[in-house]
Design a protein around this motif. Sequence first.
Motif, PDB file in Angstrom:
ATOM      1  N   ASP A   1     -15.378 -41.791  19.678  1.00 47.90           N
ATOM      2  CA  ASP A   1     -15.772 -40.454  19.241  1.00 47.90           C
ATOM      3  C   ASP A   1     -15.382 -40.131  17.806  1.00 47.90           C
ATOM      4  OD1 ASP A   1     -16.794 -39.962  21.795  1.00 47.90           O
ATOM      5  OD2 ASP A   1     -14.861 -39.186  22.508  1.00 47.90           O
ATOM      6  N   ILE A   2     -14.747 -41.063  17.117  1.00 45.82           N
ATOM      7  CA  ILE A   2     -14.235 -40.780  15.775  1.00 45.82           C
ATOM      8  C   ILE A   2     -15.347 -40.356  14.814  1.00 45.82           C
ATOM      9  CG2 ILE A   2     -13.130 -41.784  13.724  1.00 45.82           C
ATOM     10  CD1 ILE A   2     -11.389 -43.434  15.695  1.00 45.82           C
ATOM     11  N   SER A   3     -16.455 -41.080  14.785  1.00 44.20           N
ATOM     12  CA  SER A   3     -17.525 -40.724  13.841  1.00 44.20           C
ATOM     13  C   SER A   3     -18.100 -39.346  14.155  1.00 44.20           C
ATOM     14  CB  SER A   3     -18.620 -41.787  13.811  1.00 44.20           C
ATOM     15  OG  SER A   3     -19.240 -41.894  15.073  1.00 44.20           O
ATOM     16  N   THR A   4     -18.238 -39.021  15.425  1.00 43.05           N
ATOM     17  CA  THR A   4     -18.751 -37.710  15.822  1.00 43.05           C
ATOM     18  C   THR A   4     -17.813 -36.596  15.377  1.00 43.05           C
ATOM     19  OG1 THR A   4     -19.846 -38.706  17.728  1.00 43.05           O
ATOM     20  CG2 THR A   4     -19.501 -36.318  17.790  1.00 43.05           C
ATOM     21  N   VAL A   5     -16.505 -36.798  15.552  1.00 42.06           N
ATOM     22  CA  VAL A   5     -15.513 -35.791  15.150  1.00 42.06           C
ATOM     23  C   VAL A   5     -15.527 -35.607  13.640  1.00 42.06           C
ATOM     24  CG1 VAL A   5     -13.030 -35.302  15.024  1.00 42.06           C
ATOM     25  CG2 VAL A   5     -14.043 -36.086  17.173  1.00 42.06           C
ATOM     26  N   ARG A   6     -15.501 -36.704  12.893  1.00 42.71           N
ATOM     27  CA  ARG A   6     -15.506 -36.600  11.421  1.00 42.71           C
ATOM     28  C   ARG A   6     -16.764 -35.899  10.935  1.00 42.71           C
ATOM     29  NH1 ARG A   6     -11.739 -39.293   8.289  1.00 42.71           N
ATOM     30  NH2 ARG A   6     -13.153 -39.038   6.540  1.00 42.71           N
ATOM     31  N   LYS A   7     -17.908 -36.293  11.459  1.00 43.87           N
ATOM     32  CA  LYS A   7     -19.160 -35.649  11.043  1.00 43.87           C
ATOM     33  C   LYS A   7     -19.158 -34.169  11.413  1.00 43.87           C
ATOM     34  CE  LYS A   7     -21.891 -39.851  11.589  1.00 43.87           C
ATOM     35  NZ  LYS A   7     -22.895 -40.528  12.451  1.00 43.87           N
ATOM     36  N   GLY A   8     -18.624 -33.848  12.602  1.00 44.37           N
ATOM     37  CA  GLY A   8     -18.566 -32.461  13.051  1.00 44.37           C
ATOM     38  C   GLY A   8     -17.689 -31.583  12.172  1.00 44.37           C
ATOM     39  N   LEU A   9     -16.683 -32.200  11.547  1.00 37.99           N
ATOM     40  CA  LEU A   9     -15.802 -31.474  10.631  1.00 37.99           C
ATOM     41  C   LEU A   9     -16.319 -31.497   9.195  1.00 37.99           C
ATOM     42  CD1 LEU A   9     -12.357 -32.690  12.016  1.00 37.99           C
ATOM     43  CD2 LEU A   9     -13.308 -30.377  12.196  1.00 37.99           C
ATOM     44  N   GLY A  10     -17.451 -32.169   8.988  1.00 33.08           N
ATOM     45  CA  GLY A  10     -18.039 -32.236   7.651  1.00 33.08           C
ATOM     46  C   GLY A  10     -17.372 -33.231   6.727  1.00 33.08           C
ATOM     47  N   LEU A  11     -16.687 -34.235   7.295  1.00 35.99           N
ATOM     48  CA  LEU A  11     -16.004 -35.241   6.481  1.00 35.99           C
ATOM     49  C   LEU A  11     -16.863 -36.478   6.288  1.00 35.99           C
ATOM     50  CD1 LEU A  11     -12.443 -34.920   8.000  1.00 35.99           C
ATOM     51  CD2 LEU A  11     -13.166 -34.243   5.717  1.00 35.99           C
ATOM     52  N   GLN A  12     -16.825 -36.990   5.092  1.00 34.01           N
ATOM     53  CA  GLN A  12     -17.569 -38.185   4.735  1.00 34.01           C
ATOM     54  C   GLN A  12     -16.917 -39.429   5.343  1.00 34.01           C
ATOM     55  OE1 GLN A  12     -20.456 -38.156   2.883  1.00 34.01           O
ATOM     56  NE2 GLN A  12     -20.254 -35.939   3.155  1.00 34.01           N
ATOM     57  N   PRO A  13     -17.636 -40.544   5.361  1.00 26.57           N
ATOM     58  CA  PRO A  13     -17.012 -41.809   5.789  1.00 26.57           C
ATOM     59  C   PRO A  13     -15.840 -42.148   4.870  1.00 26.57           C
ATOM     60  CG  PRO A  13     -19.383 -42.065   5.498  1.00 26.57           C
ATOM     61  CD  PRO A  13     -19.026 -40.713   4.995  1.00 26.57           C
ATOM     62  N   VAL A  14     -14.890 -42.897   5.403  1.00 24.40           N
ATOM     63  CA  VAL A  14     -13.723 -43.303   4.626  1.00 24.40           C
ATOM     64  C   VAL A  14     -14.106 -44.374   3.611  1.00 24.40           C
ATOM     65  CG1 VAL A  14     -11.431 -44.327   4.795  1.00 24.40           C
ATOM     66  CG2 VAL A  14     -12.194 -42.696   6.511  1.00 24.40           C
ATOM     67  N   ARG A  15     -14.937 -45.288   4.022  1.00 24.32           N
ATOM     68  CA  ARG A  15     -15.421 -46.365   3.162  1.00 24.32           C
ATOM     69  C   ARG A  15     -16.688 -46.930   3.789  1.00 24.32           C
ATOM     70  NH1 ARG A  15     -10.757 -47.379   5.387  1.00 24.32           N
ATOM     71  NH2 ARG A  15     -10.509 -49.015   6.903  1.00 24.32           N
ATOM     72  N   PHE A  16     -17.220 -47.979   3.174  1.00 21.53           N
ATOM     73  CA  PHE A  16     -18.470 -48.562   3.648  1.00 21.53           C
ATOM     74  C   PHE A  16     -18.330 -50.072   3.801  1.00 21.53           C
ATOM     75  CE2 PHE A  16     -19.525 -44.610   1.651  1.00 21.53           C
ATOM     76  CZ  PHE A  16     -20.466 -44.063   2.492  1.00 21.53           C
ATOM     77  N   MET A  17     -19.043 -50.606   4.777  1.00 17.35           N
ATOM     78  CA  MET A  17     -19.101 -52.051   4.982  1.00 17.35           C
ATOM     79  C   MET A  17     -19.959 -52.662   3.859  1.00 17.35           C
ATOM     80  SD  MET A  17     -17.392 -52.670   7.747  1.00 17.35           S
ATOM     81  CE  MET A  17     -17.954 -54.240   8.382  1.00 17.35           C
ATOM     82  N   PRO A  18     -19.857 -53.969   3.646  1.00 20.51           N
ATOM     83  CA  PRO A  18     -20.671 -54.611   2.609  1.00 20.51           C
ATOM     84  C   PRO A  18     -22.175 -54.355   2.777  1.00 20.51           C
ATOM     85  CG  PRO A  18     -18.958 -56.114   3.322  1.00 20.51           C
ATOM     86  CD  PRO A  18     -18.903 -54.914   4.239  1.00 20.51           C
ATOM     87  N   ASP A  19     -22.624 -54.156   4.020  1.00 21.33           N
ATOM     88  CA  ASP A  19     -24.052 -53.885   4.236  1.00 21.33           C
ATOM     89  C   ASP A  19     -24.419 -52.413   4.018  1.00 21.33           C
ATOM     90  OD1 ASP A  19     -23.104 -52.532   6.464  1.00 21.33           O
ATOM     91  OD2 ASP A  19     -24.161 -53.778   7.924  1.00 21.33           O
ATOM     92  N   GLY A  20     -23.415 -51.594   3.641  1.00 24.41           N
ATOM     93  CA  GLY A  20     -23.668 -50.180   3.373  1.00 24.41           C
ATOM     94  C   GLY A  20     -23.442 -49.250   4.552  1.00 24.41           C
ATOM     95  N   SER A  21     -23.171 -49.790   5.739  1.00 26.82           N
ATOM     96  CA  SER A  21     -22.954 -48.924   6.896  1.00 26.82           C
ATOM     97  C   SER A  21     -21.594 -48.227   6.783  1.00 26.82           C
ATOM     98  CB  SER A  21     -23.064 -49.716   8.201  1.00 26.82           C
ATOM     99  OG  SER A  21     -22.138 -50.760   8.233  1.00 26.82           O
ATOM    100  N   PRO A  22     -21.536 -46.953   7.201  1.00 29.54           N
ATOM    101  CA  PRO A  22     -20.317 -46.163   7.025  1.00 29.54           C
ATOM    102  C   PRO A  22     -19.214 -46.552   7.997  1.00 29.54           C
ATOM    103  CG  PRO A  22     -21.953 -44.887   8.195  1.00 29.54           C
ATOM    104  CD  PRO A  22     -22.614 -46.179   7.803  1.00 29.54           C
TER     105      PRO A  22
END
Length: 138
Positions: free
Chosen positions: A50-71
């Motif tokens: 649920d981490i991505s859902t919680v971060r998005k729900g709080l309006g927080l951006q990804p911490v970093r990105f994978m080499p393929d660009g995925s958050p």
Amino acid sequence: EMEGEKERIVFYDIASGPPVRSYATNPCKTRYALNYKKVPYKTEWINPLDISTVRKGLGLQPVRFMPDGSPIYTLPIIHDLVSNKLIGDSYADFIIGGWLWMLKECLFEWDSFRNWNDGIWGKLYDAIQEYSAIKSNL
């Protein structure tokens, strides 16, 4: 968790278990800092799925990105309920920020250094500058 005073901080940690306990390094560093400074807080245990859902729900951006660009979304998050400010990554960023401030003040090559690795050092330095202000108690 610090008890007794009204909690103004919500600390989002990665839940493991059962039983639920803290185990991830970055949230642990943040918890240690909150406890050391005796800051009253409440823990919200977040299932890793649920981490991505919680971060998005709080309006927080990804911490970093994978080499393929995925958050990559991760914890900890600290939410100050009084100011409604959110810090969406490790307390360690502030420690690194202190080192970056020192480098900016002492390193002649700072302008070049801040642009290394697509400017990540400069971006981090810029993002935490509001927290470096010296506040007067007068």
